[in-house]
Design a protein around this motif. Sequence first.
Motif, short mmCIF file in Angstrom:
data_model
loop_
_atom_site.label_atom_id
_atom_site.label_comp_id
_atom_site.label_asym_id
_atom_site.label_seq_id
_atom_site.Cartn_x
_atom_site.Cartn_y
_atom_site.Cartn_z
N ILE A 102 19.05 -4.79 0.73
CA ILE A 102 17.61 -4.62 0.86
C ILE A 102 17.07 -5.90 1.49
O ILE A 102 17.09 -6.96 0.88
CB ILE A 102 16.93 -4.36 -0.50
N LYS A 153 14.01 -7.14 4.55
CA LYS A 153 12.95 -6.74 5.47
C LYS A 153 13.33 -6.91 6.93
O LYS A 153 12.65 -6.41 7.82
CB LYS A 153 11.67 -7.50 5.16
N LEU A 207 8.55 1.69 0.39
CA LEU A 207 9.14 0.82 1.41
C LEU A 207 8.13 0.46 2.49
O LEU A 207 8.06 -0.69 2.94
CB LEU A 207 10.38 1.46 2.01
N TYR A 232 8.72 -2.71 4.95
CA TYR A 232 10.07 -2.47 5.45
C TYR A 232 9.97 -1.54 6.65
O TYR A 232 9.12 -0.65 6.71
CB TYR A 232 10.94 -1.83 4.36
N ARG A 280 14.66 -3.06 -5.16
CA ARG A 280 13.69 -3.86 -4.39
C ARG A 280 12.84 -4.71 -5.33
O ARG A 280 12.61 -5.88 -5.09
CB ARG A 280 12.80 -2.96 -3.54
#
Length: 124
Positions: A2, A4, A28, A33, A120
């Motif tokens: 995970i 970005k 997300l 993201y 996350r």
Amino acid sequence: MIDKNLTYALVGASANPEKFWNKILKDLIEWWYKVMPVNPNEEEIFWIKTYSSLSQIPFPIDVVICVVPPVVTEKIIDEINLLWIKNVWMQPWSESDVAIKKCLHNWINVVHNSCIMIQRKLDM
């Protein structure tokens, strides 16, 4: 897995706000993201173009998130392998022993039995 800086494809994304898959996509997106919804039955979700398959996404995907039934995940792994994508996240209830073995056999990194939204939040 995970990060970005990675680009994600959410296979099985839904425009239906009652579906958990919709909540994953929204989460997300809200946390900035880069995520592409994939669903042959949707044109767009949250004003984002939705692709009918992974092969239709016109740029590289770093991680595929599967939120589909296990038998569909198994087919998606075949497409992932053909596209040389090397990271898969199988949401709970989307994984199967067959799908996991396909990943391992094809040197695809796989996360399973873990919710990406929970992970996350833990990584923050």
